[in-house]
Motif scaffolding. Structure first.
Motif, PDB file in Angstrom:
ATOM      1  N   LEU A 251       0.821  -1.214   0.000  1.00 27.62           N
ATOM      2  CA  LEU A 251       0.000   0.000   0.000  1.00 27.62           C
ATOM      3  C   LEU A 251       0.858   1.269   0.000  1.00 27.62           C
ATOM      4  O   LEU A 251       0.587   2.225  -0.729  1.00 27.62           O
ATOM      5  CB  LEU A 251      -0.911  -0.009   1.235  1.00 27.62           C
ATOM      6  CG  LEU A 251      -1.846   1.181   1.424  1.00 27.62           C
ATOM      7  CD1 LEU A 251      -2.872   1.254   0.294  1.00 27.62           C
ATOM      8  CD2 LEU A 251      -2.581   1.087   2.770  1.00 27.62           C
ATOM      9  N   GLN A 255       4.411   5.674  -2.739  1.00 31.16           N
ATOM     10  CA  GLN A 255       3.370   6.688  -2.510  1.00 31.16           C
ATOM     11  C   GLN A 255       3.952   8.018  -2.025  1.00 31.16           C
ATOM     12  O   GLN A 255       5.038   8.061  -1.444  1.00 31.16           O
ATOM     13  CB  GLN A 255       2.382   6.199  -1.447  1.00 31.16           C
ATOM     14  CG  GLN A 255       1.569   4.999  -1.863  1.00 31.16           C
ATOM     15  CD  GLN A 255       0.509   5.351  -2.906  1.00 31.16           C
ATOM     16  OE1 GLN A 255      -0.018   6.458  -2.929  1.00 31.16           O
ATOM     17  NE2 GLN A 255       0.208   4.387  -3.775  1.00 31.16           N
ATOM     18  N   HIS A 341      -3.790   5.491   5.167  1.00 32.47           N
ATOM     19  CA  HIS A 341      -2.782   4.502   4.773  1.00 32.47           C
ATOM     20  C   HIS A 341      -1.963   3.944   5.929  1.00 32.47           C
ATOM     21  O   HIS A 341      -1.585   2.790   5.927  1.00 32.47           O
ATOM     22  CB  HIS A 341      -1.842   5.100   3.717  1.00 32.47           C
ATOM     23  CG  HIS A 341      -2.431   5.099   2.343  1.00 32.47           C
ATOM     24  ND1 HIS A 341      -1.674   5.102   1.205  1.00 32.47           N
ATOM     25  CD2 HIS A 341      -3.705   5.084   1.919  1.00 32.47           C
ATOM     26  CE1 HIS A 341      -2.459   5.100   0.133  1.00 32.47           C
ATOM     27  NE2 HIS A 341      -3.702   5.102   0.550  1.00 32.47           N
TER      28      HIS A 341
END
Ligand SMILES: NC(=O)C1=CN([C@@H]2O[C@H](COP(=O)(O)OP(=O)(O)OC[C@H]3O[C@@H](n4cnc5c(N)ncnc54)[C@H](O)[C@@H]3O)[C@@H](O)[C@H]2O)C=CC1
Ligand SMILES: CC(C)CCC[C@@H](C)[C@H]1CC[C@H]2[C@@H]3[C@H](O)CC4=CC(=O)CC[C@]4(C)[C@H]3CC[C@]12C
Length: 369
Positions: A251, A255, A341
């Motif tokens: 995840l 990012q 997140h």
């Protein structure tokens, strides 16, 4: 990096660990990362306060080094589990040449990435900046934007250009195989303007205010909003994301996250007055004292003087065409991506952040109090 109740096992490296943000990251890791065995602090200039940290239970290793020197970086990274790369040349005033800014911010980051790959370090957190997004050269406002808000990110100034390139390198490196065959997991945090204990520009404004008899003169309309974030919360976000990178690699890897907290949206000057006001300074004027065209002219004159005087001396005032454009453009973020997140919540409320910053300003020598 599985959670264990046994002896602490992790080795962290913080580049730029003696800087404004770096010091807070270092102290936060020592306070809030129970799995820490060794903390390596890598910086061009080592600070005296490092000595006091060496008496605690965590092994603190100070490494004087330069991120532009690949061998020095590789030696520091070898054996580390996590690297938090905050080192950078933060210069929007023309103190350093564009080449030097590029070398430190881009090559330095490249060296950190390559060192992780060569030595088998799997987790890398990069301190990027809101400047990677904007304000752009067209002065478009970014109002309560998030990581997905469309915005024309066009830069000319060496600092945002270098941060954007470096961030790109870090994100692109996510998934590369490091020594031993495991994938590199990277992410980038983008603070807006950071404030708090140790903030050099706040110190400069305070001293300027004292010199002007306790007054500062409004230069920017109060309607221009700036996103600001408390240094303790930026540090906390680094510690938290570094901790979660392994557990949530799929995840979090690759990012970007804006750094945010509950600090109010205000103009740069009105926000500074939240701290400088209680320390005895006053912001004169409800509107800018000088018309905008005159500020543009003065900023251009400063740029010209900087260029003309360069062979003789370094002339680097706060006001130049770039800082005026940034200060005069609304740029605020509103997002909860870090919360979704990796469970980030600001560690310090706005009231605490404000109080801590005020106490720091008051403790400065020559205080108006
Ligand atoms: N101050 C701010 O408002 C913001 C800062 N940032 C980013 O946060 C990071 C930290 O910034 P600050 O703490 O404000 O700056 P700072 O100048 O206080 O800290 C940077 C540290 O990096 C070290 N450093 C510089 N060149 C180096 C080199 N060649 N090798 C090793 N170390 C070197 C410096 O000695 C310093 O200790 C930077 O990457 C900056 O781009 C991002 C957004 C906002
Ligand atoms: C006298 C002028 C009219 C006002 C001067 C204020 C400026 C010096 C500062 C206004 C906005 C600041 C920048 C902003 O907070 C975003 C930043 C992010 C970074 O990554 C680095 C620092 C900075 C560019 C910050 C620098 C000072 C200002 C331009």
């Amino acid at each position: 990096m599985a959670e264990s109740a046994q002896a602490p096992e992790l080795v962290y490296l913080v580049t730029g660990g003696c800087g404004f943000l770096g010091e807070h990251v270092v102290r936060m890791l020592l306070e809030r990362e129970p799995r820490l065995r060794e903390l390596r602090i890598f910086d061009l200039h080592l600070s005296p306060w490092l000595e006091e940290l060496k008496t605690g239970p965590v092994q603190v290793t100070a490494i004087q080094g330069d991120v532009t020197q690949a061998q020095e970086v590789t030696a520091a990274v070898a054996g580390a589990h996590v690297v938090i790369h905050t080192a950078g040349l933060v210069d929007v005033f023309g103190r350093a040449s564009p080449e030097t800014i590029h070398k430190v911010n881009v090559w330095g980051t490249k060296n950190v990435i390559e060192a992780c790959v060569q030595t088998g370090t799997q987790f890398l957190v990069y301190t990027s900046s809101m400047e990677v997004v904007g304000p752009n050269i067209k002065g478009h406002p970014f109002y309560r934007g998030n990581e997905d808000t469309p915005y024309e990110a066009v830069h000319k100034h060496p600092y945002p250009c270098s941060k954007a390139l470096a961030e790109h390198l870090v994100l692109e490196a996510n998934g590369r195989k490091v020594r031993g065959g495991l994938p590199l997991v990277t992410c980038a945090l983008r603070p807006t303007g950071i404030y708090g204990e140790g903030h050099q520009i706040m110190r400069d404004f305070y001293r300027q205010g004292l010199r002007l008899g306790g007054r500062l003169f409004r230069a920017i309309p109060a309607s221009v909003e700036h996103g600001r974030v408390y240094v303790g919360n930026v540090a906390w976000m680094h510690v938290l994301v570094a901790r979660e990178l392994e557990q949530r690699a799929a995840l979090l890897g690759g990012q970007v996250y804006f750094c945010y907290d509950k600090s109010p949206y205000k103009s740069y000057e009105d926000f500074n007055m939240e701290f400088l006001g209680p320390c005895g300074l006053r912001l004169v004027g409800t509107r800018p004292l000088l018309p905008y065209w005159l500020l543009v002219l003065l900023a251009a004159l400063n740029a010209l003087l900087q260029w003309l005087l360069r062979p003789l001396l370094l002339y680097a005032p706060l006001l130049n065409p770039y800082t005026l454009a940034v200060a005069n453009t609304t740029f605020t973020v509103s997002t909860n991506k870090a919360q979704r997140h990796f469970g980030y919540e600001p560690l310090f409320s706005w009231e605490e952040s404000r109080t801590r910053t005020i106490l720091w300003v008051q403790a400065m020598e020559g205080s108006a109090q």
